[in-house]
Design an enzyme around this catalytic site. Structure first.
Site, PDB file in Angstrom:
ATOM      1  NE  ARG A   1      -1.858  -2.528   2.593  1.00 57.88           N
ATOM      2  CZ  ARG A   1      -2.024  -3.792   2.172  1.00 57.88           C
ATOM      3  NH1 ARG A   1      -3.067  -4.104   1.459  1.00 57.88           N
ATOM      4  NH2 ARG A   1      -1.161  -4.745   2.498  1.00 57.88           N
ATOM      5  CB  THR A   2       3.652   2.528   2.079  1.00 61.24           C
ATOM      6  OG1 THR A   2       2.956   2.227   3.285  1.00 61.24           O
ATOM      7  CG2 THR A   2       4.391   3.841   2.238  1.00 61.24           C
TER       8      THR A   2
ATOM      9  CE  LYS B   1      27.339  -3.215  -8.313  1.00 59.97           C
ATOM     10  NZ  LYS B   1      27.653  -2.112  -9.237  1.00 59.97           N
TER      11      LYS B   1
ATOM     12  NE  ARG C   1       7.435   0.489   4.487  1.00 60.09           N
ATOM     13  CZ  ARG C   1       6.180   0.010   4.505  1.00 60.09           C
ATOM     14  NH1 ARG C   1       5.964  -1.264   4.241  1.00 60.09           N
ATOM     15  NH2 ARG C   1       5.172   0.789   4.802  1.00 60.09           N
TER      16      ARG C   1
ATOM     17  CG  HIS D   1       3.977   3.837   8.305  1.00 59.01           C
ATOM     18  ND1 HIS D   1       4.054   4.711   7.240  1.00 59.01           N
ATOM     19  CD2 HIS D   1       3.598   2.648   7.774  1.00 59.01           C
ATOM     20  CE1 HIS D   1       3.739   4.062   6.131  1.00 59.01           C
ATOM     21  NE2 HIS D   1       3.464   2.818   6.422  1.00 59.01           N
TER      22      HIS D   1
HETATM   23  N1  ASP Z   1       1.742  -1.889   6.495  1.00 60.98           N
HETATM   24  C1  ASP Z   1       1.959  -1.460   7.842  1.00 60.98           C
HETATM   25  C2  ASP Z   1       3.404  -1.082   8.066  1.00 60.98           C
HETATM   26  O1  ASP Z   1       4.172  -1.043   7.130  1.00 60.98           O
HETATM   27  C3  ASP Z   1       1.436  -2.421   8.860  1.00 60.98           C
HETATM   28  C4  ASP Z   1       2.058  -3.783   8.908  1.00 60.98           C
HETATM   29  O2  ASP Z   1       3.010  -4.092   8.191  1.00 60.98           O
HETATM   30  O3  ASP Z   1       1.571  -4.576   9.741  1.00 60.98           O
HETATM   31  O4  ASP Z   1       3.778  -0.806   9.171  1.00 60.98           O
END
Ligand code: ASP
Length: 356
Positions: free
Chosen positions: A85-86, A115, A136, A173
């Site tokens: 989703r993100t 590398k 991320r 987040h």
């Molecule tokens: N998608 C959310 C996160 O990246 C929740 C999860 O992974 O449980 O934190």
């Protein structure tokens, strides 16, 4: 065996959490990194959510003018951890605003990280090509480190790319919490008087950390936050302290029945299997809180059931997912879609500062 995310931990041994303070928004989003919900005041949230609602409306009307907002801008994605989703909502958001998206052709796994290139250099490479970077990473404060090095890059290239944190380990987040709060306000009008119940792995769940901090910042009248988890997975002290500072009454319990019937917002979470060093520790608590259609029957008629997803067995077996999904109180798909609109607003604001 080490996961890719662990192998990819190529960070400097500097304590960026004490070194780098994310800039306050204070009404001016342009050029500011988005690293923590602590950057937002009530007024900043109002500005962002007005923009999100406007972009949602304009998207629904297929307003062609939207593609002018980020036209000529490029967003780079750097995902050292898995995401659906993100990652996709940020990409979709940028494209709907007329911007372009770049990423390593086969993901970060096949970039020079393979590398052994460190985070500081990887993020600066992305910064040389893009105007905004979504990161991320499995380590807490990695987004602060990345922002620090992007600030240094400005001296070399004469512009400063913006970093948006897309989840840093068990830390924060921010964009998820913003979309969660936007969805709560969209559904309930206000957070005043609500009982917000967060359930599951509150220790490792970065989404609940950010959401709880955001609720504390909003200082709604008569809001209560119920934290329901096994004793070993309690909300971290730092987050509890912020709720206390925001004068939010908090009920901490491992007995869901104590609070379920009074909760207007039920925020269910997955036990974060990937954060456990010992498999046995995960096995011991993984079945602690399972949402089922029967359990949802016991919730208020006007409750909303939220989940950041992905969901696993904490929402029961797949057959039970289907039943839960049909309940009008389950709003995680609306939450998911709102994620794109809130991220459109964030991109529009940090890249152009436009009031959309
Ligand atoms: N998608 C959310 C996160 O990246 C929740 C999860 O992974 O449980 O934190």
């Amino acid at each position: 065996m080490e996961t890719f995310a662990q192998q990819a931990d190529t960070r400097h041994a500097i304590d960026f959490a004490s070194l780098y303070v994310p800039p306050r928004i204070e009404g001016e989003f342009t050029g500011k990194h988005i690293l923590s919900v602590e950057q937002f005041s009530r007024q900043d949230l109002r500005i962002l959510f007005d923009a999100s609602a406007s972009l949602k409306k304009r998207s629904r009307q297929h307003d062609r003018g939207l593609t002018e907002i980020c036209s000529g801008k490029i967003m780079a994605t750097l995902f050292f951890e898995a995401s659906t989703r993100t990652d996709m909502s940020f990409q979709a958001a940028m494209r709907r605003l007329g911007g372009e998206v770049v990423g390593a052709s086969n993901g970060v796994r096949f970039s020079s990280v393979y590398k052994g290139e460190n985070l500081a250099d990887t993020v600066r490479a992305a910064g040389c090509y893009a105007d905004v970077i979504v990161l991320r990473h499995p380590e807490v404060a990695s987004s602060l480190e990345a922002a620090w090095y992007l600030d240094k890059l400005e001296v070399k290239i004469g512009r400063r790319p913006v970093l948006i944190g897309g989840g840093d380990g068990i830390g924060e987040h921010p964009s998820q919490a913003l979309l969660d709060l936007f969805t709560i306000l969209d559904q309930k009008g206000s957070i005043d008087g609500l009982q917000i119940t967060m359930v599951g792995d509150l220790r490792h769940g970065r989404t609940v950390h950010s959401l709880a901090k955001l609720v504390a910042r909003l200082k709604g009248k008569g809001v209560t936050v119920n934290c329901v988890s096994p004793p070993s997975l309690r909300m971290p002290a730092e987050v509890m302290d912020q709720m206390q500072e925001g004068q939010i009454p908090v009920v901490e319990t491992d007995d869901l029945d104590e609070v379920l019937g009074n909760s207007e917002v039920i925020y269910w979470t997955r036990v974060q299997e990937e954060r456990f060093a010992e498999r046995a520790d995960y096995d011991a608590i993984q079945d602690g809180f399972i949402m089922t259609p029967e359990l949802l029957q016991r919730a208020r008629k006007d409750a909303i059931l939220m989940h950041p997803l992905p969901r696993k067995h904490e929402m029961g077996p797949p057959e039970s997912h289907d039943i839960l999904d049909e309940d009008p109180r389950s709003i995680y798909f609306q939450q998911m879609e709102n994620g794109m609109f809130v991220r459109m607003a964030l991109l529009a604001k940090v890249l152009r500062g436009v009031y959309v």
